[in-house]
Design an enzyme around this catalytic site. Structure first.
Site, PDB file in Angstrom:
ATOM      1  N   GLN A 146     108.632   6.665  78.172  1.00  0.00           N
ATOM      2  CA  GLN A 146     107.356   6.643  77.465  1.00  0.00           C
ATOM      3  C   GLN A 146     106.390   5.683  78.142  1.00  0.00           C
ATOM      4  OE1 GLN A 146     108.249   6.864  73.373  1.00  0.00           O
ATOM      5  NE2 GLN A 146     106.146   6.691  72.671  1.00  0.00           N
ATOM      6  N   SER A 152     115.045   4.994  79.195  1.00  0.00           N
ATOM      7  CA  SER A 152     114.950   5.246  77.757  1.00  0.00           C
ATOM      8  C   SER A 152     115.007   6.749  77.485  1.00  0.00           C
ATOM      9  CB  SER A 152     113.694   4.582  77.186  1.00  0.00           C
ATOM     10  OG  SER A 152     113.694   4.602  75.769  1.00  0.00           O
ATOM     11  N   LEU A 153     113.925   7.363  76.963  1.00  0.00           N
ATOM     12  CA  LEU A 153     113.972   8.804  76.698  1.00  0.00           C
ATOM     13  C   LEU A 153     114.285   9.590  77.960  1.00  0.00           C
ATOM     14  CD1 LEU A 153     111.488  10.998  77.553  1.00  0.00           C
ATOM     15  CD2 LEU A 153     110.172   9.261  76.365  1.00  0.00           C
ATOM     16  N   ARG A 158     114.551  11.999  67.656  1.00  0.00           N
ATOM     17  CA  ARG A 158     114.569  10.594  68.104  1.00  0.00           C
ATOM     18  C   ARG A 158     113.207   9.941  67.897  1.00  0.00           C
ATOM     19  NH1 ARG A 158     113.800   7.759  73.131  1.00  0.00           N
ATOM     20  NH2 ARG A 158     115.416   6.200  73.586  1.00  0.00           N
ATOM     21  N   HIS A 218     114.116  -0.278  70.921  1.00  0.00           N
ATOM     22  CA  HIS A 218     115.255  -0.947  71.556  1.00  0.00           C
ATOM     23  C   HIS A 218     115.518  -2.333  70.972  1.00  0.00           C
ATOM     24  CE1 HIS A 218     115.662   2.313  74.390  1.00  0.00           C
ATOM     25  NE2 HIS A 218     114.372   2.236  74.642  1.00  0.00           N
ATOM     26  N   GLN A 231     121.860   3.228  72.894  1.00  0.00           N
ATOM     27  CA  GLN A 231     120.596   3.005  73.595  1.00  0.00           C
ATOM     28  C   GLN A 231     119.428   2.777  72.643  1.00  0.00           C
ATOM     29  OE1 GLN A 231     117.830   5.883  74.574  1.00  0.00           O
ATOM     30  NE2 GLN A 231     118.333   5.910  76.756  1.00  0.00           N
TER      31      GLN A 231
END
Length: 313
Positions: free
Chosen positions: A10, A94-95, A119, A203, A252
């Protein structure tokens, strides 16, 4: 002489991304159609036409960035490229880990889109707006940043969320604690401590409800062993075991994105070239700051696809 593919997270999104890929490659266009069908809406129209503020919403940006990354992969495959034959490892920020896994066949494109929509919504709703925050800390050693987080938390949540390399760490947690930690980092000698314009404290332990949502979602999706090993954000180790991958994706959500260590792992394990597949060049810039011995290149448009095919032949 190994190659790794990395997939952006992102912040790399921009209106119009992937449109030229869809125009040049029917296989890339099909990715956007699959995502639209999976989500029951024209996300592709939002990706290509905006508005930017709607595209930037977490629930939209996550599947959108995956779609662009997978469109680039499908464009490469349309030119005869084989991930299994040419790439030693995949990883994503991340994503982007979902993009990496979809590219390697762990889940379908449609399931990846649905997982990322879940998510994004779960992460957004885990903490009421205004109660969480994130800040980028530039130019301060990790132990000092962690000490500032511990001092500021005082029973609340404040932790290192991203180790991006190049002297950049991102902290996340309760708004007051993050603001205090940012001030403490400045006092400890940070070059900059910048509050980020984000909608939730990603996170961090405050994302626990979202982690449980992903545990359930991943348990109910068809999973396969990926064609090549994925390097997990939270473990910085390779695996092709579907159950282990799912467990790490759950971790994660609340765990640290260890990107500096990921690039260092690549360098220590024979990777000489990193390809950033999808929108933007954020990961390429980070890799250059982490280890200049690794060559980096981006694949985000038809010309990039042509160049990559020539280099990977």
């Amino acid at each position: 002489m190994a190659v790794a593919f990395t997939f952006p997270g992102q912040g790399s999104q921009s209106v119009g991304m992937g449109k030229d890929l869809a125009g040049a490659f029917p296989e890339a266009r099909r990715v956007f159609e699959e995502v639209d069908e999976a989500l029951g809406e024209k996300l592709s129209a939002l990706i290509w036409n905006g508005p930017e503020e709607t595209l930037t919403l977490t629930a939209n940006a996550q599947p959108a960035l995956m779609a662009v990354s997978l469109a680039a992969v499908k464009a490469l495959e349309a030119r005869g490229f084989s991930l299994k034959e040419k790439v030693a490892y995949v990883a994503g920020h991340s994503l982007g880990e979902y993009s990496a896994l979809a590219a390697a066949g762990f889940v379908s494109v449609a399931d990846a889109a649905r997982l990322l929509r879940i998510r994004g919504n779960a992460m957004q709703s885990a903490v009421p707006v205004g109660e969480g925050a994130m800040a980028a800390i530039i130019g301060l050693e990790q132990p000092d940043v962690e000490a500032a987080c511990a001092e500021a938390a005082k029973g609340s949540v404040c932790q290192v969320a991203n180790d991006n390399g190049g002297g950049q760490l991102v902290i996340s947690g309760a708004k007051a604690a993050v603001e205090l930690a940012a001030r403490l980092c400045t006092e400890k000698g940070a070059k900059r401590a910048l509050m980020l314009q984000v909608s939730a404290p990603f996170h961090s332990a405050l994302m626990a409800p979202a982690a449980e949502a992903m545990r359930e979602a991943l348990a109910n999706v068809a999973r396969n062993a990926p064609a090549v090993p994925v390097i997990s954000n939270v473990s910085v180790s390779p695996t092709q075991d579907p159950d282990a991958i799912a467990a790490r994706l759950v971790e994660q959500v609340t765990g640290r994105v260890r990107w500096r260590e990921t690039v260092e792992w690549f360098a220590a394990n024979g990777v000489t070239t990193l390809y950033e597949v999808g929108a933007g060049k954020v990961l390429s810039g980070l890799a250059r700051r982490i280890n200049r011995d690794i060559a980096v290149t981006s694949v985000g448009n038809p010309a990039d696809v042509d160049a990559a095919i020539a280099a990977l032949a």
